[in-house]
Every structure is written in structure tokens, then in C-alpha cells.
Design a protein around this motif. Structure first.
Motif, mmCIF file in Angstrom:
data_model
loop_
_atom_site.group_PDB
_atom_site.id
_atom_site.type_symbol
_atom_site.label_atom_id
_atom_site.label_comp_id
_atom_site.label_asym_id
_atom_site.label_seq_id
_atom_site.Cartn_x
_atom_site.Cartn_y
_atom_site.Cartn_z
ATOM 1 N N SER A 139 0.848 -1.192 0.000
ATOM 2 C CA SER A 139 0.000 0.000 0.000
ATOM 3 C C SER A 139 0.876 1.232 0.000
ATOM 4 O O SER A 139 1.956 1.251 0.592
ATOM 5 N N ASP A 140 0.384 2.272 -0.691
ATOM 6 C CA ASP A 140 1.130 3.523 -0.770
ATOM 7 C C ASP A 140 0.828 4.377 0.455
ATOM 8 O O ASP A 140 0.229 3.917 1.431
ATOM 9 N N PHE A 141 1.203 5.647 0.377
ATOM 10 C CA PHE A 141 1.066 6.548 1.530
ATOM 11 C C PHE A 141 -0.388 6.881 1.847
ATOM 12 O O PHE A 141 -0.705 7.337 2.921
ATOM 13 N N ASP A 142 -1.288 6.663 0.868
ATOM 14 C CA ASP A 142 -2.716 6.901 1.069
ATOM 15 C C ASP A 142 -3.481 5.594 1.262
ATOM 16 O O ASP A 142 -4.693 5.554 1.095
ATOM 17 N N ASP A 143 -2.770 4.517 1.587
ATOM 18 C CA ASP A 143 -3.343 3.183 1.770
ATOM 19 C C ASP A 143 -4.006 2.643 0.509
ATOM 20 O O ASP A 143 -4.901 1.810 0.578
ATOM 21 N N LYS A 144 -3.552 3.104 -0.658
ATOM 22 C CA LYS A 144 -4.026 2.562 -1.926
ATOM 23 C C LYS A 144 -3.050 1.474 -2.362
ATOM 24 O O LYS A 144 -1.859 1.538 -2.057
ATOM 25 N N PRO A 145 -3.530 0.439 -3.092
ATOM 26 C CA PRO A 145 -2.646 -0.657 -3.487
ATOM 27 C C PRO A 145 -1.511 -0.190 -4.393
ATOM 28 O O PRO A 145 -1.682 0.709 -5.222
ATOM 29 N N CYS A 146 -0.357 -0.798 -4.203
ATOM 30 C CA CYS A 146 0.794 -0.524 -5.064
ATOM 31 C C CYS A 146 1.638 -1.791 -5.165
ATOM 32 O O CYS A 146 1.537 -2.675 -4.322
ATOM 33 N N PRO A 147 2.459 -1.879 -6.216
ATOM 34 C CA PRO A 147 3.339 -3.042 -6.335
ATOM 35 C C PRO A 147 4.328 -3.092 -5.162
ATOM 36 O O PRO A 147 4.818 -2.071 -4.695
#
Length: 131
Positions: A36-44
Motif C-alpha cells: 500500500s502507498d502513503f494513502d493506503d491505496k494498493p501498489c506493487p
């Protein structure tokens, strides 16, 4: 349909942090998953096995790094080089880290058998130079 970045259990690598332009990392992908990225969105998120025998985890949460990783879609066994190249201003006045990413297809077996340094700090200018 399964996506290459579906959840896979973490293997316990230390997160690698790109702190200054020129920081780079090179290793063989041993695990891919979803972080998860800094906004809690999915990321690789993936683990790289370095030549020195250590494993680091890369969380591609930065916008440009995420885009480049999603374009190249490295697989387990591929050699990946990431170079933090510079900082740029965004149109809204913020700052964005810029990255160069290169992927060399592997044979499917994760190993760090290259003679080049696995980790270079403040020395590389392009990822392709380190492959």
C-alpha cells in the motif's frame, strides 16, 4: 482474472528507502505482491535478493516508480535496477521523486549471481547502466 500484484505473503525483507538522488538498488526478484502507498491505496511490492545475500523489499508507492514498475511488470527471477534520479516540482507545488527502472528477464530462478555491486548509493545515473 489474476493480477501479477495480487496478495502474496511477505517474506520479511527490510524495506529499501530511496533517500537521496543517486541512490540505487539492484537485485533479483524473489517475490511479488501487493503493498500500500502513503494513502493506503494498493501498489506493487516486491522483494529483491541482493548479491550480498540480503533481501530488501521495494514498495512502489511513489507515483512515478509505481507507473514504471506497472509498465515493466517484473517477474520472479528477473533482475531489477531502480535509480532515484532527481526531485521535480509538481504542478500543485509539491515535490515528486523521479526514478529510472530497468528490468532484465531472468531464467525463472531467483539468484543474485552478478559480479556487479548489488547496492550503490549516490553513484548511478541510469538503471540500464547498472544492468
Amino acid at each position: 482474472m489474476s493480477h501479477p500484484w495480487d496478495d502474496i505473503p511477505r517474506s520479511g525483507g527490510t524495506f529499501f528507502k530511496f533517500e537521496s538522488p543517486g541512490d540505487s538498488v539492484k537485485g533479483v526478484v524473489s517475490r511479488i505482491g501487493k503493498g500500500s502507498d502513503f494513502d493506503d491505496k494498493p501498489c506493487p511490492e516486491f522483494d529483491l535478493d541482493l548479491d550480498d545475500g540480503t533481501t530488501v523489499t521495494i514498495s512502489a508507492g511513489q507515483a512515478q516508480l509505481k507507473r514504471k514498475v506497472m509498465e515493466l511488470l517484473p517477474s520472479v527471477g528477473d533482475t531489477v535496477v531502480i535509480v532515484y534520479t532527481s526531485d521535480e516540482r509538481t504542478p500543485k507545488g509539491g515535490s515528486m521523486k523521479c526514478f529510472d527502472v530497468a528490468v532484465k528477464a531472468g531464467d525463472g530462478a531467483a539468484s543474485g549471481s552478478n559480479d556487479e555491486p548489488a547496492l550503490t548509493s549516490k553513484a548511478a545515473t541510469s538503471a540500464a547502466d547498472l544492468l
